[in-house]
Motif scaffolding. Structure first.
Motif, short mmCIF file in Angstrom:
data_model
loop_
_atom_site.label_atom_id
_atom_site.label_comp_id
_atom_site.label_asym_id
_atom_site.label_seq_id
_atom_site.Cartn_x
_atom_site.Cartn_y
_atom_site.Cartn_z
N GLY A 151 0.80 -1.21 0.00
CA GLY A 151 0.00 0.00 0.00
C GLY A 151 0.83 1.26 0.00
N CYS A 152 0.17 2.40 -0.21
CA CYS A 152 0.85 3.69 -0.25
C CYS A 152 1.39 4.11 1.11
CB CYS A 152 -0.10 4.76 -0.78
SG CYS A 152 -0.57 4.56 -2.52
N GLY A 153 0.89 3.51 2.18
CA GLY A 153 1.34 3.87 3.51
C GLY A 153 2.78 3.50 3.79
N ASN A 154 3.40 2.74 2.91
CA ASN A 154 4.78 2.30 3.11
C ASN A 154 5.78 3.10 2.27
OD1 ASN A 154 4.38 -0.20 4.89
ND2 ASN A 154 2.98 -0.58 3.20
N TRP A 155 5.34 4.27 1.78
CA TRP A 155 6.22 5.11 0.96
C TRP A 155 6.20 6.54 1.49
CZ3 TRP A 155 8.95 2.92 -3.10
CH2 TRP A 155 8.55 1.63 -3.48
N VAL A 156 7.35 7.21 1.36
CA VAL A 156 7.47 8.60 1.79
C VAL A 156 8.10 9.42 0.66
CG1 VAL A 156 7.64 8.10 4.25
CG2 VAL A 156 9.72 8.13 2.86
N HIS A 157 7.84 10.72 0.67
CA HIS A 157 8.39 11.63 -0.33
C HIS A 157 9.83 12.00 -0.01
CE1 HIS A 157 4.90 12.50 -2.86
NE2 HIS A 157 4.15 12.49 -1.76
N MET A 158 10.67 12.03 -1.03
CA MET A 158 12.06 12.47 -0.88
C MET A 158 12.13 13.97 -1.12
SD MET A 158 14.12 10.13 0.11
CE MET A 158 15.72 10.75 -0.39
N ARG A 159 11.67 14.71 -0.13
CA ARG A 159 11.67 16.17 -0.18
C ARG A 159 11.56 16.68 1.25
NH1 ARG A 159 5.42 16.22 -2.41
NH2 ARG A 159 4.42 16.12 -0.35
N PRO A 160 11.99 17.90 1.51
CA PRO A 160 11.78 18.45 2.85
C PRO A 160 10.29 18.39 3.20
CG PRO A 160 13.29 19.84 1.62
CD PRO A 160 12.76 18.82 0.65
N PRO A 161 9.93 17.95 4.40
CA PRO A 161 8.52 17.71 4.71
C PRO A 161 7.68 18.98 4.69
CG PRO A 161 9.89 17.59 6.68
CD PRO A 161 10.82 17.65 5.53
N THR A 162 6.41 18.78 4.33
CA THR A 162 5.43 19.86 4.34
C THR A 162 4.25 19.53 5.24
OG1 THR A 162 4.31 18.94 2.39
CG2 THR A 162 6.04 20.57 2.00
N GLN A 163 4.03 18.27 5.57
CA GLN A 163 2.94 17.87 6.46
C GLN A 163 3.30 18.28 7.89
OE1 GLN A 163 2.60 13.67 5.60
NE2 GLN A 163 2.04 14.06 3.46
#
Length: 298
Positions: free
Chosen positions: A201-213
């Motif tokens: 699922g998508c819950g096992n992936w993160v963005h490679m960028r400084p966080p915004t959330q």
């Protein structure tokens, strides 16, 4: 990668050859809907990335992808770990390079937000001519042969804006693959052991960028000694999640794969434990799917 087939200057000759061979291995393992590299292209790109890494003293260079154009295609790669071990885009900037033959690489210009917005209005095929000007050149421009004005949209600026947009929206890694260490720098996690077969699922992936959330920003900007892996934006909070990402487990390659539907041709992958390989690449025509919202089930 971007296909995260890194070329590390600290390795010996044998290790470098092993790193280079991973490009072919990855392309054989992952099916990209937008195509792949020909045998001749692979043969040209593998040694040229090594030379690029050596010449610019990167610790890691990644093949980003291939953008099909009318006259000639564009190959893109990025230096993502600098000579001091700083990982882009957190502790250093991504260094992006372009090529039309897979042999000679030159830096790709960067564009600001205003130019990126102008480039985003053009959503068609690339021509393969970096000097092409879109729209009418402003009156009173310099004589023929002079560089276009800064506010003129050229194909190279379009190319740069597209790569930056894909990086912002699509560059991902499996959860836990990177850690915010005690120096408050991002680095590969030594404890990452790959994904589970049930983790498609998508819950096992993160963005490679400084966080915004907001919850991730709080962790990322916390002062003092920190060490953790839950500091990056999670993909499952993207909107509309139901349509922009799709996942699958490929038993033949032993990888979990994540596809981006706004930018068709982008695929990220991560090996199932105990395989720790992961990466992503783009193979497509450089056109965004702006009609995705109308294609989703009502």
């Amino acid at each position: 990668m971007c296909i995260r087939d890194s070329i590390n200057a600290e390795y010996g000759t044998q290790s470098r050859r092993m790193e280079l061979s991973q490009l072919a291995t990855t392309l054989d393992r992952v099916v990209f809907p937008g195509g792949t590299l020909s045998t001749q292209e692979q043969a040209a790109i593998e040694p040229s990335l090594f030379l690029l890494q050596q010449g610019h003293r990167f610790k890691q260079v990644s093949f980003w992808g291939k953008i099909r154009a009318i006259e000639r295609d564009y190959f893109i790669c990025q230096g993502i770990v600098d000579e001091n071990g700083k990982v882009a885009p957190f502790d250093t900037e991504r260094a992006t390079f372009k090529s039309t033959d897979g042999c000679v690489w030159t830096p790709l210009v960067s564009v600001d937000a205003a130019m990126a917005a102008k480039c985003e209005e053009i959503n068609g095929y690339f021509t393969g001519d970096l000097s092409k000007i879109y729209g009418e050149a402003p009156e009173g421009d310099a004589e023929e042969g002079a560089a276009p004005a800064d506010d003129v949209v050229t194909e190279e600026k379009r190319l740069a804006a597209f790569v930056q947009a894909v990086d912002a929206a699509c560059a991902v890694a499996p959860t836990g693959a990177f850690v915010l260490d005690a120096r408050h720098q991002v680095s590969r996690s030594s404890t990452y052991m790959g994904l589970e077969t049930s983790a498609a699922g998508c819950g096992n992936w993160v963005h490679m960028r400084p966080p915004t959330q907001s919850d991730k920003v709080k962790i990322y900007e916390a002062k003092g000694l920190t060490q953790g892996t839950k500091f990056l934006d999670v993909v499952e909070q993207d909107a509309p999640l139901a349509g922009c990402w799709s996942t699958r487990y490929d038993a033949a390659s032993g990888t979990v794969q994540l596809r981006q539907n706004v930018y068709p041709g982008f695929v990220a992958y991560a090996g199932v434990a105990p395989m720790t390989c992961f990466g992503y690449a783009y193979f497509g025509d450089g056109i965004r799917n702006n009609d995705l919202a109308f294609q989703l089930p009502q």
